[in-house]
Design an enzyme around this catalytic site. Structure first.
Site, PDB file in Angstrom:
ATOM      1  N   SER A 278       0.817  -1.217   0.000  1.00 23.82           N
ATOM      2  CA  SER A 278       0.000   0.000   0.000  1.00 23.82           C
ATOM      3  C   SER A 278       0.849   1.266   0.000  1.00 23.82           C
ATOM      4  O   SER A 278       0.340   2.361  -0.215  1.00 23.82           O
ATOM      5  CB  SER A 278      -0.898   0.020   1.237  1.00 23.82           C
ATOM      6  OG  SER A 278      -0.102   0.160   2.406  1.00 23.82           O
ATOM      7  N   GLY A 279       2.139   1.108   0.270  1.00 28.36           N
ATOM      8  CA  GLY A 279       2.988   2.269   0.462  1.00 28.36           C
ATOM      9  C   GLY A 279       3.152   2.621   1.923  1.00 28.36           C
ATOM     10  O   GLY A 279       3.920   3.516   2.281  1.00 28.36           O
ATOM     11  N   GLY A 280       2.442   1.920   2.792  1.00 31.18           N
ATOM     12  CA  GLY A 280       2.530   2.154   4.229  1.00 31.18           C
ATOM     13  C   GLY A 280       3.580   1.286   4.895  1.00 31.18           C
ATOM     14  O   GLY A 280       4.154   0.375   4.279  1.00 31.18           O
ATOM     15  N   VAL A 281       3.797   1.550   6.170  1.00 31.40           N
ATOM     16  CA  VAL A 281       4.843   0.841   6.896  1.00 31.40           C
ATOM     17  C   VAL A 281       4.494  -0.622   7.126  1.00 31.40           C
ATOM     18  O   VAL A 281       5.377  -1.487   7.104  1.00 31.40           O
ATOM     19  CB  VAL A 281       5.145   1.558   8.236  1.00 31.40           C
ATOM     20  CG1 VAL A 281       3.941   1.522   9.173  1.00 31.40           C
ATOM     21  CG2 VAL A 281       6.365   0.961   8.915  1.00 31.40           C
TER      22      VAL A 281
ATOM     23  N   MET B  85      -2.186  -2.312  -5.909  1.00 33.50           N
ATOM     24  CA  MET B  85      -3.426  -2.330  -6.671  1.00 33.50           C
ATOM     25  C   MET B  85      -3.879  -0.902  -6.939  1.00 33.50           C
ATOM     26  O   MET B  85      -4.142  -0.141  -6.005  1.00 33.50           O
ATOM     27  CB  MET B  85      -4.523  -3.089  -5.906  1.00 33.50           C
ATOM     28  CG  MET B  85      -4.231  -4.554  -5.701  1.00 33.50           C
ATOM     29  SD  MET B  85      -5.645  -5.419  -4.949  1.00 33.50           S
ATOM     30  CE  MET B  85      -5.689  -4.632  -3.344  1.00 33.50           C
TER      31      MET B  85
ATOM     32  N   CYS C 162     -13.542  -4.714   0.160  1.00 36.25           N
ATOM     33  CA  CYS C 162     -12.244  -4.618  -0.512  1.00 36.25           C
ATOM     34  C   CYS C 162     -11.400  -5.856  -0.212  1.00 36.25           C
ATOM     35  O   CYS C 162     -10.773  -6.421  -1.114  1.00 36.25           O
ATOM     36  CB  CYS C 162     -11.517  -3.355  -0.076  1.00 36.25           C
ATOM     37  SG  CYS C 162      -9.983  -3.058  -0.999  1.00 36.25           S
TER      38      CYS C 162
ATOM     39  N   GLY D   2      -0.334  -6.591   5.102  1.00 31.13           N
ATOM     40  CA  GLY D   2       0.096  -6.033   6.382  1.00 31.13           C
ATOM     41  C   GLY D   2      -0.992  -6.006   7.436  1.00 31.13           C
ATOM     42  O   GLY D   2      -0.893  -5.270   8.418  1.00 31.13           O
TER      43      GLY D   2
ATOM     44  N   CYS E 188     -10.744   4.721   1.953  1.00 28.29           N
ATOM     45  CA  CYS E 188      -9.712   5.198   1.020  1.00 28.29           C
ATOM     46  C   CYS E 188     -10.273   6.105  -0.066  1.00 28.29           C
ATOM     47  O   CYS E 188      -9.633   7.072  -0.467  1.00 28.29           O
ATOM     48  CB  CYS E 188      -8.956   4.030   0.411  1.00 28.29           C
ATOM     49  SG  CYS E 188      -9.917   2.979  -0.716  1.00 28.29           S
TER      50      CYS E 188
END
Length: 360
Positions: free
Chosen positions: A10-13, A34, A103, A127, A202
């Site tokens: 997702s681009g998150g940690v 995605m 989702c 995650g 989101c």
């Protein structure tokens, strides 16, 4: 030969650390993001969502640092059909949906799972804060709560079936705190080690889902009446989709005593208000039920249950009806059980299963 894993990035940690842990465990990993919608499609011009360019670049940088292939997959049409359109339809029917569940159900663990198979990946990795374990006694895969109770996300994963659980890994489920996860990210030098967690839906990042719906559908949702349970008019509402069961704030009424949304009459375009006492009930009917811990039981079972993501578990008895739906009866009355939300049943740390509340 190492096993292959598709990492949802997702681009998150959280997803970044999941990728690192899988690589360190010897898996042959592929990172994917995605692409679910264009910001303009959902009325946003700014880069503030999980589909933003900055998030994609963060994911790409993490994968590059891990020497991991990285791809962006276009799932926009599927997301519109399976998540956004269902979200809109639920509100228009008077329900309150949870699009994160859809989702997970239709995108991450269906469409992405199918893509993983095409790439010969044995596992999908995300995650999420949850765990999957195999029970040798029953021969079933169990969905279990995270060790970090404050971050536990088992509620939004309750529709995963046995085949999906068999091929899913949640590397973060065993961590007791988010600080441990961030420390791993910092040790790897990840650019998103201190990135804030996303909180909003989101595709509705400002939380104003009614304005989003107007923009997305092009429809107007007309004003109507606030009324008491006996039909007395109290004032005018600003569109019935703007209200949900249990709501008190934002009604725009000057009332002598607090009143709450207890019901919505979609045909009459009326929002029915009542005292808080009327919000409490012990019973709901749950449809589209997914049994995880065991096969559909023939006898009533004792569980604890949640009817909202942030609700506390409460003791209840679940009984399967002749049509396959589940009747859930709580020991004590619960506040504002709402159609469209998920009811998720637990037995200790195990998720028994979950479904959608259709009657209260």
């Amino acid at each position: 030969m190492s096993k292959k894993a598709l990492i949802a990035m997702s681009g998150g940690v959280d997803s970044s650390v999941s990728a690192a842990l899988m690589a360190e465990a010897g898996y042959d990993c592929i990172g994917v993001t995605m692409k679910l919608y264009e910001n303009e499609t959902v009325g946003m011009a700014k880069e503030s969502t999980c589909c933003s360019l900055s998030d994609t670049e963060d994911a790409r940088k993490v994968c590059s640092g891990l020497d991991m292939p990285y791809y962006v997959l276009n799932f926009k049409d599927d997301f519109a059909e399976k998540v956004i359109d269902r979200f809109v339809a639920a509100y228009e029917a008077g329900d309150t949906p949870n699009p994160c569940i859809d989702c997970n159900r239709y995108m991450k663990f269906d469409k992405l799972y199918q893509r993983a198979k095409e790439l010969d990946c044995e596992y999908i990795v995300t995650g999420h804060y949850a765990r999957v374990e195999y029970d040798e006694t029953t021969g079933r895969y169990l969905l279990k709560k995270s060790k970090n109770e404050a971050k536990d996300q088992s509620y939004v994963l309750a529709f995963l079936n046995q085949e999906q659980l068999k091929h899913t890994i949640f590397p973060l489920g065993g961590f007791a705190s988010k600080d441990e996860v961030r420390e791993i990210a910092e040790a790897h030098g990840f650019v998103n080690a201190r990135k804030h967690d996303s909180q909003d839906i989101c595709f509705v990042p400002e939380g104003n889902y009614a304005d989003f719906m107007k923009q997305y559908t092009g429809k107007e949702y007309p004003a109507g009446d606030f009324v008491t349970e006996d039909g007395k008019k109290l004032g005018e509402h600003k569109g019935i989709i703007r209200y949900t069961i249990g709501q008190r704030k934002g009604l725009g009424l000057a009332l002598p005593a607090p009143l709450y949304v207890c019901r919505k009459d979609m045909e009459k375009n009326e929002v029915i208000l009542s005292s808080e006492d009327a919000l409490f009930t012990t019973t709901c009917i749950v449809d589209d039920f997914n049994w995880i811990a065991y096969e559909q039981p023939k006898e009533p079972v004792r569980v604890t249950a949640k009817t909202r993501y942030r609700a506390k578990e409460a003791p209840a008895t679940a009984r399967v009806l002749s049509d396959g739906r589940v009747k859930l009866v709580f020991d004590d009355p619960q506040r504002a059980i709402t159609t469209g939300q998920a009811a998720v049943l637990y037995d200790g740390e195990n998720v028994v299963g979950g479904g959608t509340i259709v009657e209260v």
